[in-house]
Design an enzyme around this catalytic site. Structure first.
Site, PDB file in Angstrom:
ATOM      1  N   ARG A 164      -7.399   2.930   1.846  1.00  0.00           N
ATOM      2  CA  ARG A 164      -6.952   2.267   3.079  1.00  0.00           C
ATOM      3  C   ARG A 164      -8.096   1.457   3.701  1.00  0.00           C
ATOM      4  O   ARG A 164      -8.246   1.410   4.921  1.00  0.00           O
ATOM      5  CB  ARG A 164      -6.399   3.272   4.084  1.00  0.00           C
ATOM      6  N   SER A 241       2.948   5.475   8.826  1.00  0.00           N
ATOM      7  CA  SER A 241       2.033   6.612   8.709  1.00  0.00           C
ATOM      8  C   SER A 241       0.803   6.340   9.572  1.00  0.00           C
ATOM      9  O   SER A 241       0.066   5.385   9.315  1.00  0.00           O
ATOM     10  CB  SER A 241       1.628   6.823   7.251  1.00  0.00           C
ATOM     11  N   GLU A 337      -4.677   4.928  10.493  1.00  0.00           N
ATOM     12  CA  GLU A 337      -4.423   3.806   9.595  1.00  0.00           C
ATOM     13  C   GLU A 337      -4.297   2.471  10.328  1.00  0.00           C
ATOM     14  O   GLU A 337      -4.846   1.476   9.874  1.00  0.00           O
ATOM     15  CB  GLU A 337      -3.164   4.067   8.767  1.00  0.00           C
TER      16      GLU A 337
END
Length: 341
Positions: A164, A241, A337
């Site tokens: 990520r 998420s 995130e």
């Protein structure tokens, strides 16, 4: 190009946080993008780039500068032996692009079906799901450099992709991604090792005359799973998420496994990736509410704008509470995130 003033961007981000932009524009070409930066420079304005708004959080209710809301569209595909090279403009819808590639017999992205957002955001976050990361298939990223006024091409190996993560979150965050080029094989090499994906595919195959799954079947199953786990941002504001699954050493994993026999984790090279949602759920956070923000009652990894009127202060109060409790019990630090601006 039209420059607007005092625009509320609540509808331009999937979490539904209000942000009043002093100045706002929506460039549809790279020339208009250059014009936007020229205007900002002439007025001594800071610039905020906004894409699909599915992975961004506003930290304050006002932006005293120019918000550039990209509207760059278009795709191009070329055969390259056993591969197809597809270039997509930054504002193309990601899920639509995944299906377009499958229609071209260009495979590899099917595990990333139904991830919200745009093509331009995909390399920034190095989006991933069910054993696939977009960096596996990106060949290069085309960008506009506001400092030089020039276009740049950044090759995959220069993007410094991680979990990520990418160079676009760090020293290259000033660059504006205008398009992304993917190199996709024409022969599918399906990755279906995740338990819930494999289970559903096995059930489908048992009811069909097929001996093996197709890319479309994989895409359909993953889309179904995501729909069940993640709320539709059109109905309930969210940024997908919210927390990254933390990566820990094998020593830390073994330590936690002794204390928590039902710990959910996955091998990640020599390390382990812990399921952040499992830890948050074990702490009893499902349904926890602060003001207009809540932990989703079906998926602890997702925070939602429960009332539609949530504020950034309420959001980050809940984030801080979850962070502190996870660290207290498990000795693990979470990170989020979405990008905070």
């Amino acid at each position: 190009m039209l420059i607007q003033r005092g625009v509320d961007l609540k509808s331009a981000n999937s979490f539904g946080l209000s942000l009043k932009a002093d100045f706002y524009c929506r460039p549809s070409t790279t020339d208009e993008l250059e014009q936007a930066y020229a205007f900002a420079k002439s007025e001594a304005l800071d610039v905020l780039i906004l894409g699909g708004g599915s992975n961004v959080l506003f930290s304050s209710p006002e932006y005293q500068g120019l918000v550039v809301h990209l509207n760059l569209k278009g795709t191009d595909a070329q055969q390259d032996g056993d591969y197809i090279r597809v270039t997509a403009s930054a504002s193309e819808n990601w899920d639509d692009f995944v299906h377009q590639c499958m229609g071209l017999s260009a495979y590899g992205l099917e595990n990333l079906s139904l991830i919200p957002g745009t093509v331009g955001a995909s390399p920034v976050q190095n989006i991933g799901a069910y054993g696939v990361e977009v960096s596996d298939y990106i060949e290069s990223v085309q960008c506009f450099d506001p400092d030089s006024g020039q276009q740049k091409v950044i090759r995959n190996e220069e993007c410094r992709f991680g979990y990520r993560d990418s160079i676009f979150k760090h020293e290259a965050k000033c660059l504006v991604i205008t398009s992304v080029t993917f190199r996709l094989p024409t022969e599918a090499n399906l990755r279906v090792g995740y338990g819930d994906v494999k289970q559903r595919l096995d059930a489908l195959l048992a009811d069909s005359n097929l001996s093996s799954a197709t890319p479309q079947m994989v895409s359909d199953v993953i889309s179904q799973l995501r729909s069940e786990k993640l709320p539709d941002p059109k109905l309930l504001g969210n940024a997908g998420s919210f927390f990254k699954n933390p990566i820990v050493s094998s020593e830390k994993y073994n330590e936690l496994k002794i204390k928590y026999s039902d710990l959910v984790a996955y091998p990640y090279g020599a390390d382990f990736k812990l399921a952040a949602g499992w830890m948050i759920d074990q702490l009893g956070f499902k349904g926890k509410t602060i003001g207009g923000v809540a932990v989703h009652d079906k998926q602890a990894l997702v925070l939602v704008n429960k009332t539609g009127e949530a504020t950034s202060d309420e959001l980050f109060e809940l984030v801080d509470l979850i962070y502190r409790e996870v660290k207290r019990r498990y000795g693990v630090e979470l990170s989020i995130e979405p990008v905070v601006v």
